[in-house]
Write an enzyme that holds these catalytic residues in place. Structure first.
Site, mmCIF file in Angstrom:
data_model
loop_
_atom_site.group_PDB
_atom_site.id
_atom_site.type_symbol
_atom_site.label_atom_id
_atom_site.label_comp_id
_atom_site.label_asym_id
_atom_site.label_seq_id
_atom_site.Cartn_x
_atom_site.Cartn_y
_atom_site.Cartn_z
ATOM 1 N N LYS A 125 0.864 -1.183 0.000
ATOM 2 C CA LYS A 125 0.000 0.000 0.000
ATOM 3 C C LYS A 125 0.893 1.223 0.000
ATOM 4 O O LYS A 125 2.029 1.172 0.486
ATOM 5 C CB LYS A 125 -0.873 0.023 1.259
HETATM 6 N N1 GLU Z 1 -7.060 -0.027 -3.740
HETATM 7 C C1 GLU Z 1 -7.769 -1.225 -4.023
HETATM 8 C C2 GLU Z 1 -7.895 -2.102 -2.779
HETATM 9 O O1 GLU Z 1 -7.748 -1.652 -1.674
HETATM 10 C C3 GLU Z 1 -7.205 -1.959 -5.233
HETATM 11 C C4 GLU Z 1 -5.812 -2.439 -5.100
HETATM 12 C C5 GLU Z 1 -5.240 -2.996 -6.400
HETATM 13 O O2 GLU Z 1 -5.979 -3.204 -7.336
HETATM 14 O O3 GLU Z 1 -4.034 -3.212 -6.413
HETATM 15 O O4 GLU Z 1 -8.224 -3.250 -2.883
#
Ligand code: GLU
Length: 435
Positions: A125
């Protein structure tokens, strides 16, 4: 009989139950769930230690020239939690609340999320502490490019693949992909997902998280013997996840009786026309002044008498303060971490069926995986193929978790963590510890 791949052990895991007490720390919230599942899985202490720690935490200063000629220095973070199953995967958020604890928790959640739906990624993240609503497009572009350059050593289709998250979108991913490609000297589409379709994005990606929420909600209703038609739903958050979930559930025959965003909400027992509300937001940027129903606060929306509650905004909105007042039969966690660990027990006692975030909102990363596959193969799928494959994965994920929850007589959240942790742990056992 399968080979016993457990690492040598001479002690048992002793989770720290007191972690339940710190409701506000998202990393602790994640870890208390992790501990419970690890205990039930009888996870060996060595692996417990490995899976408790993020692999890599990066903090970078991002100086940006503002439109007024002044220089502002933003703080950017990227955490790679675990990459045993594949490249790190996870979004980037631009928000004033971003901090290392939160990003680390979210990176861990991504690890379990990818594992629960069995897509071959690890978890990551990222975030930048900023208020994007107060920044111009030019400032956001310069910030995105500087942040990308700051974390470029970790990025790459085989190592770390970002995506949109809170307050970031396709345009931000386009700048990130361009910056990375300029540094490499050639175009690398697979370095990020959630890109515009014209430049290697996948059809269906934008709607994927909401579509996933709709699919698992339908599975939950079927499991509970409830009819989809006429099911009442309240949705908190009207961004990409909340609005698409509401729209698709309405198309399936549900009645959406309340919606909200950061400006407040609207309640209409006769049902809200979701397409109309989406058009309103397109024109006015928020639900402020929508007016087709009675105003309702975000707090009151959570305790409405509805069949399904879909929190699709930020973390920690269902806590010990309001969990006892929740009246929904099903909670579908569209957001990451909307329920505190301490609130889990209260919801359990009330018999609320919670579809946990790591399963409920895994549709987004699943189609991110499809996008990455398409970019790497240079061959793009039609939208029906994307949606069919998404449905197969979400339904299988739901049934894997439900099966384990019945087998161990635990709630869906614990079962989801058990599925994920055992998948990640198995890979660690097979790979061994590099020395
Ligand atoms: N931000 C989204 C999540 O929390 C997508 C993450 C992604 O597709 O890598 O699942």
């Amino acid at each position: 009989m399968a080979t016993d791949l457990r690492l040598p052990t001479n002690a048992i895991v002793k989770p720290d139950k007191d972690r339940f007490l710190n409701e506000d720390n998202p990393f602790e919230a994640m870890m208390s769930r992790f501990d419970r599942a690890a205990e039930l899985l009888d996870l060996e202490p060595g692996l417990y230690k490995v899976l408790r720690k993020p692999e890599k935490q990066i903090i970078v200063a991002c100086p940006v020239m503002l439109d007024n000629g002044e220089i502002e220095v933003y703080t950017g973070i990227r955490v790679l939690y675990n990459t045993s199953r594949g490249p790190a995967k996870g979004g980037i958020r631009f928000d004033m609340q971003v901090n290392l604890d939160e990003v680390t928790a979210l990176a861990a959640w991504m690890t379990w999320k990818c594992a629960v739906v069995n897509v071959p990624f690890g978890g990551a993240k990222g975030g930048v502490i900023c208020d994007p609503l107060k920044m111009s497009v030019g400032e956001l572009e310069r910030l995105t490019r500087r942040y990308t350059a700051g974390i470029i050593a970790t990025l790459g289709p085989d190592s770390d693949v970002p995506a949109p998250d809170v307050n970031t979108n396709e345009r931000v991913m386009a700048w990130l992909m361009d910056t990375y490609s300029m540094h490499k000297g050639h175009t690398v589409t697979a370095v990020t997902t959630g890109k515009p379709v014209e430049m290697g994005g996948s059809l269906g990606r934008r709607e994927a998280t909401g579509r996933g929420c709709m699919l698992v909600t339908k599975e939950a209703l079927a499991h509970l013997g409830m009819n989809v038609k006429g099911t009442t739903v309240a949705v908190q958050g009207f961004g990409n996840v909340g609005s698409v979930s509401a729209q698709l559930l309405a198309r399936e025959g549900c009645k959406i009786i309340a919606i909200s965003d950061r400006t407040g909400g609207w309640h209409n027992a006769a049902g809200i026309d979701v397409d109309d509300a989406i058009n309103y937001v397109k024109q006015h940027k928020s639900l402020e002044g929508y007016g087709k129903g009675d105003p309702i606060s975000n707090e009151d929306l959570l305790t409405l008498d509805v069949d399904v509650l879909l929190p699709a905004a930020l973390e920690n909105v269902i806590t010990t303060k309001n969990a006892a007042k929740v009246r929904a039969k099903v909670i579908c966690e569209g957001a990451n971490g909307p329920t505190s660990a301490a609130a889990d027990a209260i919801l359990d006692e009330k018999g609320v069926f919670v579809i946990p975030d790591i399963l409920a909102n895994a549709g987004g990363v699943t189609v991110s995986y499809f996008e990455w596959v398409q970019d790497r193969g240079g061959y793009f799928w039609d939208e029906d193929t994307v949606n069919d494959r998404l449905r197969n994965i979400m339904v299988k994920g739901f049934r894997d978790v439900l099966g384990l929850s019945k087998q161990h007589k635990v709630n869906m959240r614990t079962a989801a963590y058990m599925v994920s942790i055992s998948r990640v742990a198995t890979v660690h056992r097979l790979r061994g510890i590099y020395a």
